[in-house]
Design a protein around this motif. Structure first.
Motif, PDB file in Angstrom:
ATOM      1  N   ARG A  60     118.867  13.941  35.303  1.00 40.20           N
ATOM      2  CA  ARG A  60     119.864  14.387  34.321  1.00 40.20           C
ATOM      3  C   ARG A  60     120.993  13.363  34.230  1.00 40.20           C
ATOM      4  O   ARG A  60     121.417  12.975  33.136  1.00 40.20           O
ATOM      5  N   ASN A  63     119.725  10.093  32.683  1.00 38.70           N
ATOM      6  CA  ASN A  63     119.490  10.267  31.248  1.00 38.70           C
ATOM      7  C   ASN A  63     120.805  10.227  30.465  1.00 38.70           C
ATOM      8  O   ASN A  63     120.886   9.602  29.406  1.00 38.70           O
ATOM      9  N   ASP A 175     115.397  14.775  30.932  1.00 40.56           N
ATOM     10  CA  ASP A 175     116.751  15.349  30.846  1.00 40.56           C
ATOM     11  C   ASP A 175     117.071  16.257  32.024  1.00 40.56           C
ATOM     12  O   ASP A 175     118.103  16.940  32.021  1.00 40.56           O
ATOM     13  N   ASP A 445     110.898  12.335  25.956  1.00 40.07           N
ATOM     14  CA  ASP A 445     111.838  11.405  26.598  1.00 40.07           C
ATOM     15  C   ASP A 445     112.535  10.599  25.489  1.00 40.07           C
ATOM     16  O   ASP A 445     112.315   9.395  25.352  1.00 40.07           O
ATOM     17  N   ASN A 447     115.349   9.322  25.006  1.00 36.37           N
ATOM     18  CA  ASN A 447     116.116   8.119  25.349  1.00 36.37           C
ATOM     19  C   ASN A 447     115.268   7.025  25.991  1.00 36.37           C
ATOM     20  O   ASN A 447     115.768   5.944  26.292  1.00 36.37           O
TER      21      ASN A 447
END
Lengths: 458, 458
Positions: A60, A63, A175, A445, A447
């Motif tokens: 987290r 990310n 995330d 995903d 990012n």
């Protein structure tokens, strides 16, 4: 990747504890590469979460900072999948280890991702079960890595690929969301089977944290034979017959003469008086396997399907057959390249001839040999060209993969894609498939922090 | 869904030919519902493409018009997955039929999606192979539907679920893109295993057009026994022992007394002199199975694991055991509800007790019985409440699924979700899982034209 990671590191230390975040000189050199030895970068930090929650927290935070993360298990992979790219943090699973439960009625084991495969195998055995996932690196590789690469191994003909031995899975997404799907049931048709997405995805879609593995009854014995055959067509006929007549068939390994003549000589293990063109190892599992195996071989001899047969009379003899097959001496050949492909079983014979011709046309002095788990459509190719340059090695890959593509085969049967086979993926997967893979990657995903640069061609 | 579909219909007729587009009175009434008999709407049009290209064209045109499409196979599903919602077009696979190839060396069959299962089974048998996918509806159901629901069946303990028998798949996506992944290899680790996404997705992610199925050697014989046991714990112990000692074990079916006492009486098939609490059918496949089965049963009798055993001495006796198990007479009970759940094998005994108590607490006169493929963790529950209202039937579902959730079980072992179980999906899947499913749905079918309203709760 953020260029200045000081703030991020501080945040991770606060969230995970100091001992879970290694930087600078504390980063061990082995985190630079998996067993392909192609990694060129140390990770900028190594995260060592000891709980599922800590894995989720680490992801987290990373990310939110767009920090790329490469998951690392036992670092035994052969395709570069666990080697850091420049700027990556490594997320090591080594502290997320242990067997949580063996359910004897369900015949399942619930295990944390960082547990070494051999530890899990021994725990199963102590409870009277077989964990059928097995491969040479068992002492070092970890369950999470085995599943992330869908690593194949030597019991597939009887017990299926790794995927087939996974009933439940827990995964931390990019995330930090945790999908806890620790299903113990054989049948479960409740919407999309999300487990399957993460098995074989090499950590690009999520990080496996726990798994429920199938256990099988521990086999009570086994019988092993080494056979001499005259042609690949005979090998296929023998395979079909063995699958039909030997209920306990657990291995069917074929070696081309180019392979076993070298390994048997190097190990000083004499096999047959006269060297055949093909040698096959057959192994069966279960109680009282010797008599049915002997009867099977007698029939095959009578019908001219095999020309000679040696039945292992001791564990020592059995090991000798397998030493020839494992062929560790191959690694001593100069500039050895090991390729791992699969093709429809009936095509493997002609494929080997085509490969041999194409490689020798380009490299007249090349040593080229073939062997593999034929019952699983899986062939390995060992190629050695003395004094080969980096470009020559790439050309060897290219020559073989082009022929694989002509046969609609797979450029990776077991080892996965990682970085080493990434740019060849188009030989086995079509642009439409790559497009769907990218859509799924983006959906899970967005990012792109999870193991970037792996599997999917840029 | 577009309200006025005249332009769309014209475009489809031009693209596919008039005979591939049925409207108005040409639409057969059977397209209203699958075998759940819960469908309430005729499709506005029925598309009948005869080629993969035509399936792709139909989808491309519908997608451009935002026209929703429900794929229809043999309409034997039990969860409403193939029943049209208001405004849907049906896409029938019935003309996309036929076996393209049986590869004897690879032991695979390449088959078009609309081929009836039994046609494929017989073609395999004629070539000397077993197609292990099997279920009661084999005469009407189609391969595409079998794979889209991952339909389970009766050979799972030996040959795996449907998913395990699929090597390759071809799928047409919502936008008309065709993913041709007709892989024949057992091992293939080249990126995400996209096959798995579509198996069991009930046509919400793509429409299966062709498949490569695994074939097995045709078993040369079988042996069947019906056994009397005293407790569920003994059933589990017997299962474990059978899996260990009977290499050819191909069925392990348990019936609670509440079930077999009714079906055996109704069929007038006397089983045991004294009615036991549990009856189990064991079947093994292979050559010369009688002697090992007898030896196994003798051992189990000696150890007190079973109290009585009947070995089928003829195909007629064997059929009699299976008739009791299939329990078609159950369908004559008033307002019968058949539930299909799975739980960890060790939990099924206590689960049955809890279900029985909860259902009878609410419906004092309820008839409640249990049976199932215990070796696959799969239990069926037959419940009958005379004079039950629609609301009562829903309450029966609700009571059972709540207890399933307490045991972390599955509300659908084999039948799928469709519309009937859609609103209960949360009992087996967590919000995070549903969120990921929706992300994947959006990634593959952004306009939501494929089988809307199915599987995923709105």
């Amino acid at each position: 990747m953020s260029a200045d990671t000081t703030g991020l590191i501080d945040e991770l230390r606060r969230a995970l504890g100091d001992d879970a975040v290694l930087t600078g000189g504390d980063i061990g050199d082995r985190t630079r590469s998996d067993a392909s030895q192609t990694g060129r970068h140390l990770p900028k930090a190594v995260l060592r979460p000891a709980t599922v929650d800590a894995v989720a927290t680490a992801l987290r935070v990373c990310n939110a900072h767009r920090q790329s993360v490469v998951p690392q298990g036992g670092l035994t992979g052969l395709a570069g999948g666990a080697s850091p790219q420049a700027g990556d943090f490594a997320l090591s699973l080594e502290r997320l280890t242990g067997i949580e439960e063996i359910d004897e009625a369900a015949q399942t084991m619930t295990v944390k991702a960082g547990t070494p495969l051999e530890v899990a195998q021994k725990a199963a055995e102590a409870a009277g079960f077989l964990l059928a996932i097995d491969l040479g690196a068992r002492g070092s590789c970890q369950i999470g890595g085995n599943l992330s690469t869908n690593a194949g191994g030597i019991r597939v003909i009887r017990h299926g690929v790794t995927r087939d031995n996974v009933l439940g899975l827990e995964v931390a997404l990019a995330d930090g969301t945790v999908l806890t799907m620790l299903n113990k049931m054989v049948k479960n048709n409740t919407g999309y089977d999300l487990r399957q997405l993460f098995i074989g995805a090499e950590g690009t879609l999520g990080i496996i944290t726990r798994a429920v593995l199938r256990l099988k009854p521990l086999p009570e014995g086994r019988a092993t034979a080494l056979l001499a055959l005259a042609s690949y067509d005979d090998v296929v006929r023998l395979l079909k017959r063995a699958q039909r007549e030997l209920g306990g068939l657990s291995a069917f390994e074929a070696m081309w003469r180019s392979y076993f003549s070298v390994t048997a000589k190097a190990e000083n293990i004499p096999l047959f008086a006269e060297e055949p063109d093909f040698a096959v190892i057959i192994e069966t599992e279960g109680a009282d396997q010797a008599a049915p195996l002997e009867a099977f071989l007698e029939g095959a001899l009578t019908d001219g399907l095999i020309n000679d047969a040696l039945i292992a009379q001791s564990e020592k003899e059995r090991r000798a057959f397998w030493i020839v097959r494992e062929g560790l001496v191959m690694d001593r050949l100069p500039s050895i390249v090991n390729l791992d492909v699969s093709l429809a079983i009936g095509d493997l014979g002609r494929f080997a001839e085509a490969c041999d011709a194409a490689l020798k046309a380009r490299f007249a002095e090349a040593y080229v040999s073939f062997y593999g788990h034929i019952g699983d459509s899986n062939m390995h190719i060992a190629v050695s060209v003395a004094g080969a340059s980096e470009a020559d090695l790439h050309e060897i890959d290219e020559i073989v993969y082009r022929i694989v593509a002509q046969y609609h085969g797979s450029i990776s049967a077991e080892h996965g894609i990682g970085t080493l086979k990434r740019d060849y993926l188009g030989y086995s997967r079509k642009p439409e498939e790559l497009d769907v893979m990218r859509r799924i990657k983006t959906a899970l995903d967005p990012n792109g922090i999870l193991n970037p640069g792996k599997v999917l061609p840029v």
